[in-house]
Scaffold this motif. Structure first.
Motif, PDB file in Angstrom:
ATOM      1  N   ASP A 139       6.338   8.686 -16.605  1.00 48.24           N
ATOM      2  CA  ASP A 139       5.962   8.430 -15.224  1.00 48.24           C
ATOM      3  C   ASP A 139       7.023   7.570 -14.554  1.00 48.24           C
ATOM      4  O   ASP A 139       6.981   6.347 -14.618  1.00 48.24           O
ATOM      5  CB  ASP A 139       4.592   7.746 -15.169  1.00 48.24           C
TER       6      ASP A 139
ATOM      7  N   GLY B 217       4.616   5.509  -5.262  1.00 47.95           N
ATOM      8  CA  GLY B 217       4.764   5.538  -6.717  1.00 47.95           C
ATOM      9  C   GLY B 217       3.877   6.605  -7.337  1.00 47.95           C
ATOM     10  O   GLY B 217       4.283   7.321  -8.250  1.00 47.95           O
ATOM     11  N   GLY B 218       2.642   6.703  -6.815  1.00 54.60           N
ATOM     12  CA  GLY B 218       1.730   7.726  -7.305  1.00 54.60           C
ATOM     13  C   GLY B 218       2.287   9.116  -7.062  1.00 54.60           C
ATOM     14  O   GLY B 218       2.225   9.998  -7.924  1.00 54.60           O
TER      15      GLY B 218
ATOM     16  N   VAL C 223       6.049   4.524 -12.134  1.00 52.23           N
ATOM     17  CA  VAL C 223       5.393   3.278 -12.534  1.00 52.23           C
ATOM     18  C   VAL C 223       6.098   2.041 -11.970  1.00 52.23           C
ATOM     19  O   VAL C 223       5.461   1.096 -11.512  1.00 52.23           O
ATOM     20  CB  VAL C 223       5.288   3.182 -14.073  1.00 52.23           C
TER      21      VAL C 223
ATOM     22  N   VAL D 149       5.106   1.575  -8.474  1.00 48.34           N
ATOM     23  CA  VAL D 149       3.714   1.119  -8.402  1.00 48.34           C
ATOM     24  C   VAL D 149       3.618  -0.358  -8.781  1.00 48.34           C
ATOM     25  O   VAL D 149       2.967  -1.147  -8.097  1.00 48.34           O
ATOM     26  CB  VAL D 149       2.817   1.974  -9.317  1.00 48.34           C
ATOM     27  N   TYR D 150       4.302  -0.739  -9.868  1.00 53.97           N
ATOM     28  CA  TYR D 150       4.226  -2.127 -10.311  1.00 53.97           C
ATOM     29  C   TYR D 150       4.837  -3.079  -9.275  1.00 53.97           C
ATOM     30  O   TYR D 150       4.330  -4.175  -9.072  1.00 53.97           O
ATOM     31  CB  TYR D 150       4.912  -2.295 -11.675  1.00 53.97           C
TER      32      TYR D 150
ATOM     33  N   VAL E 119       0.846  -1.198   0.000  1.00 52.02           N
ATOM     34  CA  VAL E 119       0.000   0.000   0.000  1.00 52.02           C
ATOM     35  C   VAL E 119       0.880   1.245   0.000  1.00 52.02           C
ATOM     36  O   VAL E 119       0.641   2.213  -0.740  1.00 52.02           O
ATOM     37  CB  VAL E 119      -0.941   0.000   1.230  1.00 52.02           C
TER      38      VAL E 119
END
Ligand code: HEM
Lengths: 455, 278
Positions: free
Chosen positions: A387, A183-184, A390, A393-394, A177
Motif C-alpha cells: 500500500d 492516501g486511500g 500508507v 495517510v499516516y 482530511v
C-alpha cells in the motif's frame, strides 16, 4: 458577451455551492447515515447467501444500489468526492483572508475597539506613569511575546498578542482530511491485498489477490523455515510464529520471525501472520497388534495406500486425516480414519485418534491399530499487502492531530493595557479578545489585570 | 481483597455520590453537596486503585497486560475517566449541578461492569491480535473521548431543560447555570472528545495496519466509530451556521452520544473483528 457572463455566473454559483458549510453538514450527515447500512447488511459475501437471506426482490434491489459492497459503491465514493471538493473550495475561498491576517507585517491595533469591550478590567494605581510603563511592558512581553507600546494623549497604551498563526490550524485539519482521502485513493489504485499459504520448508514466489482471486507474482520468493503455535492453559491461542526467509536470485537475503503485530516488510511489501493450519501427513507409521499372538507389527503407509496385514488378516487403508473428529458426541481431536477389509469380505471402520492411543483396543477386534508416528507439518497463512498510500495517510494522521490540537486549544489572543493619568493617580484598563474560547480569555484578562495591580 | 471486590465497593460509593448530588440539587443545601464531592473523589481514587491493582494481579498470574482488554476493564476505565473529568470541571467552574447528570453515568457504567451477568470480570490472557502497545493507546484515547462526549451529553440535557423553562421559575431549575454557559461548555467537551476520538480512531488504524496489514477495513465497530466522528464533525460545523446554535446543537450532541453507546454496546450484536469486546 452574454454567454460569457452566464458561464461566469454559473461558475461562481457552483463555487458558492461548494464553499458552503450547509453542504458540509449535509454531506457529513449523509455519510453518517448511509454508513449505517453496511454495518447492518454484511458486506462482500457470496451472492447465494444474499439471495437466500433477502429473497429475490431485495437481492435485486440491493444489488442495483451496490449495497453489498457499499463503501466502494459509486454513490458512496461520490459523497466522499463531494466532501473533498467541498473542503478544498471552502478552504481556498477563506484562506486568502486568513493569510492576510496571519502574515501581516505590523499587526493592526485599535484602542477604541478594546475600550468598547464589555468585560474589561479597570483599577487605579498610586504609582506614576513612567514607573508603570516599564513594568507593564515587561509583563506583557513575558506573557505574550509580541508587544508594542505607544504614547496617547493622557498616558500610554500597550498592545500585546500571541498565537496569530493558530488561525491556520483549521486549514491543517482540512488538509489532513484531503491527505487521508488521497492516501486511500493511492492505495486502492497502486496497492494490493492478497494471501498465501506456505508449508514449512517450502518456497513460494506468488500470492493470490483477495479481490479477484488472481495469481500475483512477487519480485522475490518467500520460504517458510518454521512455524510454531502455542496455547494458554485455557486453550486460547497465545502466539503464532513463522520464521520466514526472503530469497532473491537463489540466495537468502533476509530472515525474520513474524508474529501477529510484528510483520516483515521488504521492498514495499508486507507479510503478516494471518492464520495457520496442518498439512495432511504424508508418511504414517502404524502399530498393529495381534490379540491372538501378542505380536506387534510396525508398518509404514500413506493416506489412500492399502497395506497387506500380517497373519492373513486382509488389508488396511487410511482414508483421511481430520483435524478434529467427533464420535458419539465425544470430541476425539486429531484423528485418522481408515478401513479394515477382512479376508472374509467384512469391512470395518477404524478410528485412530492421536490423543487416545488405546482407542482401537476397545473395539476388541483380532487386530488393533494405533498410530506410532507420522510427519506433522504446519503451513503458515500469510496476509501479503502493498500500500504505497500508507505514508500519505499516516502524514494525514499526524497533521490531523496537530491541527485539531491547535484549533481547539490554542487561539489568537490580543490584549490591550491602557494607562492614563487621573489627578495624582493613574487609571489602568486591561481588555482582551480571542478568536476562540471567549470565556477562557475573560478569565485570563482578569488574571493578568490582577497581576498588574500587584506590580 | 482483590480488584474485583474493590471495584464492587467503588460501585456503591459512586451510587452514594450520585444520590448526594441529587439530594444537594433538590434540597439546595451546602452539606450534601460537599459530601457528594468528597464521596465522588473517594470513588475515583478507589476506581483508579482498582485499575492499578488489576494490572498488578495480571502480572502475578503471569499474563501481565494493561487492564484495558475486555468489556469489563473498559467500562471500569470509562467510569474512572468520566469521574475525573467531571471533578475537574466541578472544580474549575465551582458548580455541582452537573454532577446530577454526570455521576449517575459514572455509576451506571461501573455498575453494569460489576453486576451484569453478561460481563465477565475474570482476568483473561491476551490473544495474539491484542498483544500490541497500540492497544493501550487506542483504548485509552477512545475512552477519554467517550467520557468527554458523555459529559457533553449530560450538559446538553441540562441545556434543553434550562431552555424549556422559559419563565425561569422552576424550583429545581433555579440554580442552573445560564444556557450560554452550558452551550459553551458543551462545545468545549465536544472539542476535547473530538480530538481524542480522532486519536483513538487513528491509533486503531495504525494498530490494524501493523496487525493485519490494512489500516481500514470497514468492520462494523470501525465504521460506527467513524459514524460517531461524522456526527460530532457535523456539530462542530453546524455551530458556524446561522440558526444552529443552542437547542439544535444540544440535540446533535445527544444523538452523537447515542452513536457512542451503539459503537460500544450495539456493535457486539453485529459480526466483526472487535468481537473481543464481549
Ligand atoms: C471530514 C471532514 C471535515 C473535518 C474533520 C473538519 C474539521 C473541522 C474542525 C475540527 C474545525 C474546527 C471547529 C471549531 O473550531 O470548533 C473545522 C472548522 C471549519 N470547517 Fe471543517 N472539517 C471538515 C470538512 C469541512 C468542509 C467540507 C468544509 C467546507 C465548507 C469545512 C469548513 C469549515 C469551516 C469554514 C470551519 C471554520 C473555520 C474557522 O473557524 O475559521 N469543513 N472543521
Amino acid at each position: 458577451m452574454k454567454k460569457e457572463h452566464e458561464s461566469a455566473n454559473f461558475f461562481s454559483r457552483l463555487w458558492k455551492f461548494f464553499a458552503s458549510i450547509r453542504l458540509t453538514v449535509f454531506l457529513l450527515l449523509s455519510l453518517a447515515a448511509t454508513s449505517i447500512i453496511g454495518t447492518v447488511i454484511p458486506q462482500n459475501q457470496s451472492p447465494a447467501d444474499y439471495f437466500h437471506n433477502y429473497g429475490e426482490f431485495f437481492y435485486n434491489f440491493f444489488s442495483a444500489l451496490n449495497i453489498f459492497d457499499m463503501y466502494h459503491s459509486w454513490w458512496f465514493q461520490l459523497l466522499l468526492f463531494m466532501l473533498t471538493i467541498n473542503v478544498i473550495v471552502c478552504s481556498f475561498s477563506r484562506l486568502s483572508t486568513t493569510w492576510k491576517i496571519v502574515f501581516v507585517k505590523i499587526p493592526p491595533f485599535n484602542v477604541s475597539k478594546f475600550r468598547r469591550l464589555s468585560n474589561k478590567e479597570e483599577f487605579t494605581s498610586k504609582r506614576q506613569l513612567e514607573d508603570l510603563r516599564n513594568k507593564y511592558e515587561q509583563a506583557a512581553s513575558k506573557k505574550y511575546g509580541y508587544y508594542r507600546a505607544g504614547q496617547t494623549d493622557k498616558g500610554f497604551c500597550i498592545f500585546a498578542e500571541k498565537g496569530r498563526w493558530t488561525r491556520l490550524g483549521v486549514y491543517a485539519v482540512h488538509l489532513s482530511v484531503i491527505l487521508l482521502l488521497l492516501g486511500g485513493l493511492i492505495g486502492s489504485i497502486f496497492g494490493f491485498e492478497g494471501f498465501v499459504n506456505i508449508p514449512e520448508g517450502e518456497t513460494v514466489n506468488s500470492i493470490i489477490l483477495r479481490k479477484t482471486d488472481q495469481i500475483h507474482n512477487l519480485d522475490f520468493a518467500i520460504r517458510c523455515d518454521n512455524f510454531s503455535v502455542s496455547f494458554y492453559e485455557t486453550g486460547a491461542p497465545k502466539e503464532f510464529r513463522s520464521t520466514l526467509s526472503i530469497i532473491e536470485d537463489g540466495r537468502s537475503v533476509l530472515q525474520k520471525d513474524i508474529i501477529v503485530n510484528d510483520p516483515l516488510r521488504y521492498k514495499g511489501i508486507n507479510l503478516f501472520q494471518a492464520n495457520y493450519g496442518m498439512l495432511s501427513p504424508e508418511e504414517i507409521t502404524l502399530n498393529i497388534m495381534s490379540r491372538e499372538t501378542g505380536m506387534v507389527y510396525k508398518k509404514k503407509t500413506k493416506i489412500g495406500m492399502p497395506i497387506v496385514l500380517p497373519e492373513g488378516a486382509g488389508t488396511f487403508v487410511i482414508k483421511e486425516h481430520r483435524n478434529s473428529f467427533i464420535y458419539k458426541g465425544i470430541a476425539l481431536g486429531e484423528t485418522f480414519l481408515g478401513i479394515h477389509n477382512g479376508k472374509d469380505g467384512s469391512s470395518i471402520d477404524i478410528m485412530l485418534p492421536l490423543n487416545f492411543a488405546g482407542f482401537d483396543k476397545m473395539r476388541k477386534g483380532d487386530l488393533n491399530f494405533s498410530v506410532a508416528d507420522y510427519d506433522n507439518r504446519y503451513y503458515t497463512g500469510l496476509q501479503v499487502t502493498r500500500d504505497p498510500g500508507v505514508l500519505v495517510v499516516y502524514s494525514g494522521f499526524v497533521v490531523m492531530i496537530i491541527g485539531c490540537f491547535v484549533t481547539f486549544f490554542m487561539s489568537h489572543q490580543r490584549l490591550c493595557v491602557e494607562v492614563v493619568k487621573n489627578g495624582n493617580k493613574t487609571k489602568v484598563m486591561v481588555a482582551g479578545t480571542a478568536n476562540k474560547n471567549k470565556l477562557g480569555m475573560q478569565a485570563r484578562v482578569k488574571n493578568f489585570s490582577r497581576n498588574l495591580a500587584k506590580l | 481483597m482483590d480488584s474485583s471486590n474493590l471495584l464492587s465497593i467503588v460501585t456503591f460509593v459512586y451510587g452514594f455520590a450520585a444520590i448526594l448530588y441529587i439530594a444537594a440539587w433538590i434540597f439546595k443545601k451546602k452539606l450534601p453537596g460537599l459530601l457528594a464531592t468528597w464521596t465522588a473523589l473517594l470513588g475515583a481514587m478507589g476506581n483508579a486503585a482498582g485499575i492499578i491493582m488489576r494490572w498488578v494481579e495480571s502480572y502475578k498470574l503471569g499474563i501481565g497486560h494493561a487492564p484495558l482488554s475486555n468489556m469489563y476493564e473498559s467500562l471500569v476505565f470509562f467510569s474512572c475517566t468520566i469521574a475525573v473529568i467531571y471533578l475537574v470541571i466541578e472544580r474549575t467552574y465551582k458548580n455541582r449541578i452537573l454532577g446530577v447528570f454526570a455521576m449517575p453515568l459514572v455509576f451506571l457504567s461501573i455498575a453494569y461492569a460489576s453486576l451484569s451477568p453478561n460481563v465477565n470480570d475474570r482476568i483473561q490472557p491476551l490473544i495474539p491480535a491484542l498483544k500490541s502497545n497500540w492497544l493501550i493507546a487506542h483504548v485509552m484515547t477512545c475512552f477519554f473521548g467517550y467520557a468527554a462526549f458523555a459529559i457533553a451529553f449530560g450538559i446538553s440535557l441540562m441545556y434543553l431543560l434550562a431552555c424549556g423553562d422559559k419563565k425561569g421559575k422552576g424550583y429545581l431549575l433555579s440554580h442552573f447555570p445560564k444556557p450560554a454557559f452550558l452551550d459553551n461548555l458543551t462545545h468545549q467537551m465536544v472539542t476535547f472528545g473530538f480530538l481524542f476520538l480522532s486519536i483513538g480512531i487513528i491509533t486503531g488504524a495504525v494498530w490494524a495496519n501493523s496487525a493485519w496489514g490494512s489500516y481500514w477495513s470497514w468492520d462494523p465497530k470501525e465504521t460506527w466509530s467513524l459514524i460517531t466522528w461524522f456526527i460530532y464533525a457535523t456539530l462542530l460545523h453546524a455551530r458556524l451556521m446561522r440558526g444552529w446554535q443552542g437547542k439544535r446543537i444540544a440535540y446533535v450532541s445527544i444523538i452523537g452520544f447515542m452513536a457512542v453507546l451503539f459503537t460500544y454496546f450495539g456493535v457486539n450484536l453485529l459480526p466483526g473483528l472487535h468481537s473481543y469486546a464481549q
